[in-house]
Each structure stands twice: as C-alpha cells, then as structure tokens.
Write a protein that holds these residues in place. Sequence first.
Motif: not given
Length: 370
Positions: A72-86
Amino acid sequence: MTTANTPVLHPDLTQAQRDCLEALPLSGNHLVSGPPGSGKSLLAAHRAVHLALTGRPTLLLSRSNLLRQLLRDTLRGLAVPGAPVEAATVHGWIQRRFGRDAPRTEDGWFDWPALTRRAAEALGEDEVAIPHLVVDEGQDLSPGFYRLIRLAAASVTVFADECQRLTETNSTLAEIAEALGRSTGRREISGNHRNTREIAALAEHFRTGGSQPAIPFRSGALPVVRHYNGPKDLADAIATMAARQPRHRIGVIVNSVRMAADLMSRLERAGLADEPQLYSSAATSGRYRDLDLSRPGVVLVHRASAKGLDFDTVVIADAESDAGTDPTSATLRMAYYVMITRARERVVVGWRGSRMPRHLEGLDGWVRTG
C-alpha cells in the motif's frame, strides 16, 4: 480498453526490471519468478499501476496483512491520477467478492472448489467490474485459489519464488501456471539488489530447490551467530544496535508470540530513540496491527509475517526454538532462507541454551560467532 503495452517508466527500476515489466502484455495471465532481492514486490506494484491505466479495477493482493501495508505504501509513491490501485489481502478480497459467509473448509481456509463454482455461475455478469489481479508472494497460496481467480479476474499476474514457500497452502511455480491455464506467460527476473555477498552466501547454505541466484555486488560484514544468556541479554543487545545505528530499521524475527511480547516490554523500557513496533496477526486494529515500516527503529515480527519485508539489520531472535527439528528439513531451511534474505546490511542469528542448535553447526566461513 487497450491491451497494448503502455510503459510507465520509473527511475527506481533497474534496466532488467524495466525490461521485465515492459515485456508483460496488458492482457492474459502471467507468472514472474525471481529470487529474494530481485525486486518482485516493487515490480508487482508497478505492474498493478500499468494495468490500472486500462481503466479496469485493479487490485494488488497478498496473503500477509503486513505485506499488504508495505505494498500500500509503495503504491502511494506510484499513484497515477485516474488509475487507482488497491492493495488488499486475499482474505479481504474473497470476503468482499463472495460475502463474509464465503464457504470454508475444516482448516478455516476458504473452500476453493465451492467458490470456483460460484465464479463460474457468475461468468458474463457485470463485465466492467471484473478486476485485474496482481498477486505478490504467490507461492504462499494454493492451486485452488488460482483456479478460482482464473475465472474471477480479467487478467492475473503472479510474482512468486517457490524457494520461499512457508505456508501449508503453498504452490510450486508449475502448479500456479497449470492452474492459471496453458497460455500463462512465464518470465524470470534475476539479480539481488538487497543483500550483501556475505548475507547471500549464508542464505544459499539454507536454500532448497531452484537454481542458484546471482551473487550480489555489494560486500559487508559477515553474519553473526551469537549466544544470549537470556531475554534481558538479548533485549540489551538489540537496544545497543538501535543506539549505534539510529537511522536503521532493525527487524527482530521471532518464532514465539510469547518471546515477541517479552522483548517488546523490555525494549519499551529501554528508552529507545524511536518507539519499537510489534506486529500481531491477532490484533484487528491499532498499534499492533498498523505499522509504519518506513521509519527507523525496531520492528518485532513473527517469522510467518516476515515474507516480502526488508530491514537494514535482521535479528533472528530464538533459533533455539528449532533445536528439535531435523536440520535437513526443507521447511526449516526455507524459513531460514526467507529470514536471512530480509537483511540489507547485517544478520544476527541468536540462540539461548547450553548447546548450539544443530542447524547452526558447520557454518564456519559463512558466519562469525560471538
């Protein structure tokens, strides 16, 4: 929805990791294998972000809740607007997808054949909501799980290492590929970007199965096998490590919940600069459930929850708990392979008692004793 590759390059990937990521089509099922330190969890997060760009719901699954927090913390640093990953646990996703009353077997785990029948009956319904699934540490899940998600997902990408199968519900790479179908793509990622040469050499002594991983470039101190007189001696040694390396993350891996609780109590009284953290799978929320794995200090974790994590220093606190186990046991060897390879800079294997456990004998040249 497009199925062509849509590369999203990030500076934290090596060229080999980028090549692996870009070679994965955005459709179909895929299995990526690699040794500890090759960056599988990081690649899993990047892969999930790539798939989310297709506009379809995307989940990054793990069996371990502690690994879920890290992902989850890794994904926060890779976030792309409009393309959420859970990031979610397999347990949480199953309950959401099939209800909290999802059928279970006598061992308390899910009834995969029953859930697979439900998924087959629902084929064709709400096509837009069918997710892409990315699974990290996939060797810890059974073939039945993969037969289920073959029907319940738009695509499945699994990152796994069969030399790290610590759960009773595990799968080999061949079993994962067979369960996902004949068209499953296979990829390997090599390299060890976590361990020093000395740590990797000790881990190699315990590895069972698979081919020998590449030797890391970095060198460092020899791992240490150390005898402790008792819990106070061990806690004092950990507190000293934390004081000498105040910016380091020290992972204390235990095989006993009682040992973890005792060490936590002693370390809390030691006045460390950073409050120690303890993860308990029995906790439902709060300080023993939600950890900050990015900050320095001591983290106490049971060996069952150590998979996928990494620390500057790893202390295997109670090796004497394995004294009665056959030192050639594949399960024992895998456990130590996993625990040792969590370390970036230093490994300390601690034991108590009057005689060194048999599985720690004969390590001359790989470790120093203290």
